[in-house]
Design an enzyme around this catalytic site. Structure first.
Site, PDB file in Angstrom:
ATOM      1  N   HIS A  96      -0.205  -8.290  13.417  1.00 56.17           N
ATOM      2  CA  HIS A  96       0.144  -7.019  12.774  1.00 56.17           C
ATOM      3  C   HIS A  96      -1.096  -6.304  12.233  1.00 56.17           C
ATOM      4  CE1 HIS A  96      -0.087  -9.852   9.394  1.00 56.17           C
ATOM      5  NE2 HIS A  96      -0.168  -8.818   8.561  1.00 56.17           N
ATOM      6  N   ASP A  98      -1.732  -4.152   8.671  1.00 52.96           N
ATOM      7  CA  ASP A  98      -1.051  -4.184   7.379  1.00 52.96           C
ATOM      8  C   ASP A  98      -0.298  -2.886   7.084  1.00 52.96           C
ATOM      9  OD1 ASP A  98      -1.667  -6.754   6.597  1.00 52.96           O
ATOM     10  OD2 ASP A  98      -3.575  -6.189   5.689  1.00 52.96           O
ATOM     11  N   HIS A 250      -4.412  -8.629  12.880  1.00 45.22           N
ATOM     12  CA  HIS A 250      -4.713 -10.007  12.523  1.00 45.22           C
ATOM     13  C   HIS A 250      -3.439 -10.857  12.576  1.00 45.22           C
ATOM     14  CE1 HIS A 250      -3.500  -8.143   8.741  1.00 45.22           C
ATOM     15  NE2 HIS A 250      -3.210  -9.338   8.279  1.00 45.22           N
ATOM     16  N   ARG A 265      -5.714 -11.699  -2.031  1.00 47.41           N
ATOM     17  CA  ARG A 265      -5.846 -10.565  -1.126  1.00 47.41           C
ATOM     18  C   ARG A 265      -5.919  -9.264  -1.904  1.00 47.41           C
ATOM     19  NH1 ARG A 265      -1.610  -8.585   3.534  1.00 47.41           N
ATOM     20  NH2 ARG A 265      -0.921  -7.039   2.020  1.00 47.41           N
TER      21      ARG A 265
END
Length: 274
Positions: A96, A98, A250, A265
């Site tokens: 995907h 983000d 990623h 993150r």
């Protein structure tokens, strides 16, 4: 700072940096240029506090909150991405880009490893510049004017969020986000074209029936992650991966059942794709 490329299509390790001491504007600019040149960059041996990690992110862009998961106490823009020993699904465990279901998807995302499993848990990255450039001229002409429909509610990715929403979810998060973006976007800083669909979030194409868009999207989903477009990062503790969400997909590999993997993150504010 030394730059060591990690694969042919994308990826580079930046060596000789100590982010804990802060960055001069010149070094920050050099890191940002390395990101644009290599699409994903890796910086190892960075035992940063949340405040130091946030400071690095602020030197690269504007941190924003993630819509589905609460941030750390005192650091709302840092979320914990984790898979615990008893869990089967890893967070975001599908190819995907983000949050493409937002009107302004992120410019980039960065992860800082806190706990890594004894084996497995690598992250794969795929260059969407390379994916677009490998297409035939006829296919490029077909795709260039098309607009994709992104949804936060596609089943394969929704289930990867379930454990984290149970433990860390936001009460006010809506059930679904939807947005429309070009199937091929032009990078606002480099001017290069990149595919901007992904199997996790792209649910259709504007003006096409599902029967029409389905075969085309299935082809693109398989094409855009061909091995020659990818690189793979083997995590160590205190390592950072920082990728350009505008031209990179990623996929965190879910191959470490029974072990814990914990990351911090930060997501950086982007613009409306064009």
């Amino acid at each position: 700072m030394q730059i060591k490329r990690t694969a042919g299509a994308l990826g580079a390790e930046l060596q000789g940096l100590n982010l804990a001491t802060g960055l001069t504007p010149q070094v920050a600019a050099e890191i940002r240029q390395a990101l644009l040149a290599h699409q994903v960059i890796f910086i190892k041996n960075q035992g940063l506090t949340p405040a130091q990690f946030l400071k690095f992110a602020q030197a690269m862009g504007e941190p924003v909150e993630y819509p589905f998961v609460k941030g750390l106490e005192g650091f709302p823009t840092i979320i914990e991405v984790k898979k615990l020993e008893h869990e089967k699904h890893n967070f975001g465990g599908v190819w995907h880009s983000d949050t493409t279901y937002l009107d302004e998807p992120p410019m980039g995302s960065m992860l800082l490893s806190r706990e890594v499993p004894p084996y497995g848990g690598d992250t794969l990255f795929a260059s969407q510049y390379a994916a677009y450039e490998a297409l035939s001229d006829t296919m490029k002409k077909l795709l260039d004017p098309l607009v994709g429909i992104s949804s936060s509610a596609k089943a394969d990715v929704s289930k990867t969020r379930e454990d984290r929403i149970k433990s860390d979810g936001r009460q006010e998060a809506p059930k679904e986000y939807r947005a429309e973006h070009p199937v091929v976007r032009t990078h606002p800083e480099t001017g290069r074209k990149a595919l901007f669909v992904n199997v996790a979030h792209t649910a259709g194409i504007v003006g096409m029936t599902d029967e029409e868009s389905g075969p085309l999207l299935r082809f693109l989903f398989e094409h855009q992650i061909r091995p020659e477009f990818t690189c793979r990062f083997n995590w160590e503790p205190n390592a950072i991966a920082f990728w350009d969400n505008r031209c990179v997909q990623h996929n965190p590999v879910n191959d470490y059942h029974g072990h814990r993997r914990v990351m911090h993150r930060i997501t950086l504010k982007g613009d409306k794709p064009a």
